[in-house]
Design a protein around this motif. Structure first.
Motif, PDB file in Angstrom:
ATOM      1  N   THR A  93      32.291  27.613  41.434  1.00  0.00           N
ATOM      2  CA  THR A  93      31.985  28.768  40.612  1.00  0.00           C
ATOM      3  C   THR A  93      32.706  29.983  41.168  1.00  0.00           C
ATOM      4  O   THR A  93      32.943  30.076  42.378  1.00  0.00           O
ATOM      5  CB  THR A  93      30.467  29.027  40.571  1.00  0.00           C
ATOM      6  N   SER A 112      31.553  33.120  40.726  1.00  0.00           N
ATOM      7  CA  SER A 112      30.588  34.198  40.882  1.00  0.00           C
ATOM      8  C   SER A 112      30.084  34.237  42.319  1.00  0.00           C
ATOM      9  O   SER A 112      29.645  33.222  42.872  1.00  0.00           O
ATOM     10  CB  SER A 112      29.409  33.995  39.927  1.00  0.00           C
ATOM     11  N   TRP A 148      26.277  33.436  42.383  1.00  0.00           N
ATOM     12  CA  TRP A 148      25.955  32.019  42.274  1.00  0.00           C
ATOM     13  C   TRP A 148      26.329  31.267  43.547  1.00  0.00           C
ATOM     14  O   TRP A 148      25.649  30.320  43.945  1.00  0.00           O
ATOM     15  CB  TRP A 148      26.658  31.416  41.072  1.00  0.00           C
ATOM     16  N   ARG A 164      23.438  31.750  45.749  1.00  0.00           N
ATOM     17  CA  ARG A 164      22.265  30.968  45.355  1.00  0.00           C
ATOM     18  C   ARG A 164      22.408  29.490  45.698  1.00  0.00           C
ATOM     19  O   ARG A 164      21.405  28.799  45.915  1.00  0.00           O
ATOM     20  CB  ARG A 164      22.039  31.124  43.855  1.00  0.00           C
TER      21      ARG A 164
END
Length: 318
Positions: A236, A238, A241, A244
Motif C-alpha cells: 500500500t 498510504s 495504512w 496499521r
C-alpha cells in the motif's frame, strides 16, 4: 521491477520506500558492524546508508554507471568500455580515481535531476561489471539492489569476488519475487498491457530470488549465511495504512518469513590456502645415529644321540 537507479532514488522518498529503507538500514547495520578491515565500498542506492555502522577508516559510496541512464531517458546505455575508461587503482590512489571516473562516467543532463542528485551524493561513479580496484583490495562490499539494476549481475558478482580480500564480506539486498509487493507489481504490468493501471515499484529491472543469489555466491567460493527476510506488510502507498499493518511484520516473521518483500544476504569469501607439509615426526626424533637393532641368529638344531648297546648290569652272586 526497477527502471533505473535514479527512479529508485526517488521511490525511496515514498512511504513504502521509507519503510523499506528503514528495514534495509537496520539489517545492514547488523551485517557490517563487526566487519573489520580498512576499505569498504557501497555500490548503488545513495539514500541507503549501508556503511554508517561500520568502523573502517575508508568508506566510499559509488554509483553504477552501467545501470544509470547515460544517454538520456529511453535510450540504451553506452557500452561498458565507453562508460568508464579508468585503469585499475588501489585504495591508496582512490581520491585521484574519483575525479577521473566521475568525469568519464557522469550521467548526462538529459537523464533528469534525480540522477544528478544521486550522482552528487556519490564519491565514485563506476561500472559494477569492471570495478577499478586491484585484486584483493577491499574488505567489505555492500550491494543494495545493485544486482537488480545491473545488465549482467553475474559479472558484477565476479568483480566483487575479485576485489575482496580473503575473509572479506559482501552484503546484498533485493526485492523478493515471492512477496505481496512483487505480486502487485506484476498485476500492474498486466493492467498496463490492457491500457490502464500503475506500478507499485519502479518500472524496469529484474527481481532476483535470494536462493539464486546464494547459488551464485557459492559457485564463486563464498560461504553464505542465513537469508534475512522483512517488510511483510501489504503493498500500500498510504503511510497510515502501513502503520496499521505493523502486526503483519510480527506475524510474518513467525508464520510466513520467506514471503517478505525484501531480503538481505551476507556472504564471506573463502579461499583455500596452501598447506605446509613438514618433516615426519619420526624423522625429527631420530637426529643422531641410527639405532642398532639386535637380531637373534637361529642356533643349530639339536640332534638326539644315536641309540647304542645297552650297558651291562652287574649281577649279584647267588
Amino acid at each position: 521491477m526497477i527502471r533505473t537507479a535514479a527512479s529508485l532514488h526517488d521511490w525511496y522518498l515514498t512511504p513504502p520506500g521509507q519503510y523499506l529503507r528503514a528495514w534495509e538500514e537496520a539489517q545492514l547495520d547488523q551485517a557490517v558492524a563487526d566487519a573489520f578491515g580498512y576499505h569498504a565500498l557501497q555500490i548503488g542506492a545513495a539514500r541507503v546508508d549501508g556503511l554508517r555502522a561500520n568502523r573502517m577508516p575508508h568508506r566510499w559510496l559509488a554509483i553504477d554507471a552501467g545501470a544509470a541512464p547515460c544517454a538520456g531517458e529511453g535510450q540504451p546505455p553506452a557500452p561498458p568500455d565507453e562508460q568508464l575508461r579508468t585503469p585499475a587503482v588501489g585504495p591508496t590512489t582512490l581520491p585521484d580515481a574519483v575525479a577521473t571516473a566521475a568525469c568519464t562516467a557522469r550521467p548526462s543532463a538529459a537523464a533528469g535531476n534525480s540522477a544528478e542528485r544521486e550522482t552528487s551524493a556519490a564519491q565514485l561513479v563506476l561500472d559494477a561489471r569492471a570495478l577499478p580496484f586491484f585484486e584483493e583490495s577491499l574488505d567489505l562490499v555492500v550491494l543494495p539492489h545493485t544486482l537488480e539494476f545491473s545488465p549482467d549481475p553475474h559479472a558484477c558478482l565476479r568483480e566483487v569476488a575479485r576485489v575482496l580480500v580473503n575473509e572479506g564480506r559482501v552484503v546484498i539486498c533485493g526485492i523478493n519475487p515471492l512477496s505481496l509487493w512483487a505480486a502487485r507489481q506484476w498485476r500492474g504490468h498486466a493492467w498496463r498491457r490492457l491500457g490502464g493501471g500503475d506500478l507499485y515499484l519502479p518500472e524496469q529491472g529484474e527481481f532476483i530470488a535470494p536462493w539464486r543469489v546464494a547459488d551464485w555466491l557459492r559457485l564463486l567460493g563464498f560461504a553464505v549465511g542465513p537469508v534475512q527476510y522483512g517488510c511483510h506488510r501489504a503493498a500500500t502507498r498510504s503511510a497510515s495504512w502501513l502503520a496499521r499493518l505493523a502486526w503483519m511484520d510480527r506475524w510474518g516473521e513467525r508464520l510466513w518469513p520467506v514471503l517478505g518483500a525484501a531480503y538481505c544476504v551476507t556472504a564471506i569469501k573463502r579461499s583455500a590456502g596452501p598447506t605446509l607439509i613438514g618433516k615426519p615426526w619420526k624423522a625429527l626424533a631420530a637426529k643422531g645415529e641410527a639405532a642398532v637393532v639386535a637380531q637373534r641368529t637361529p642356533s643349530a638344531p639339536r640332534v638326539a644321540p644315536a641309540p647304542g648297546p645297552a650297558p651291562a648290569t652287574a649281577r649279584t652272586p647267588p
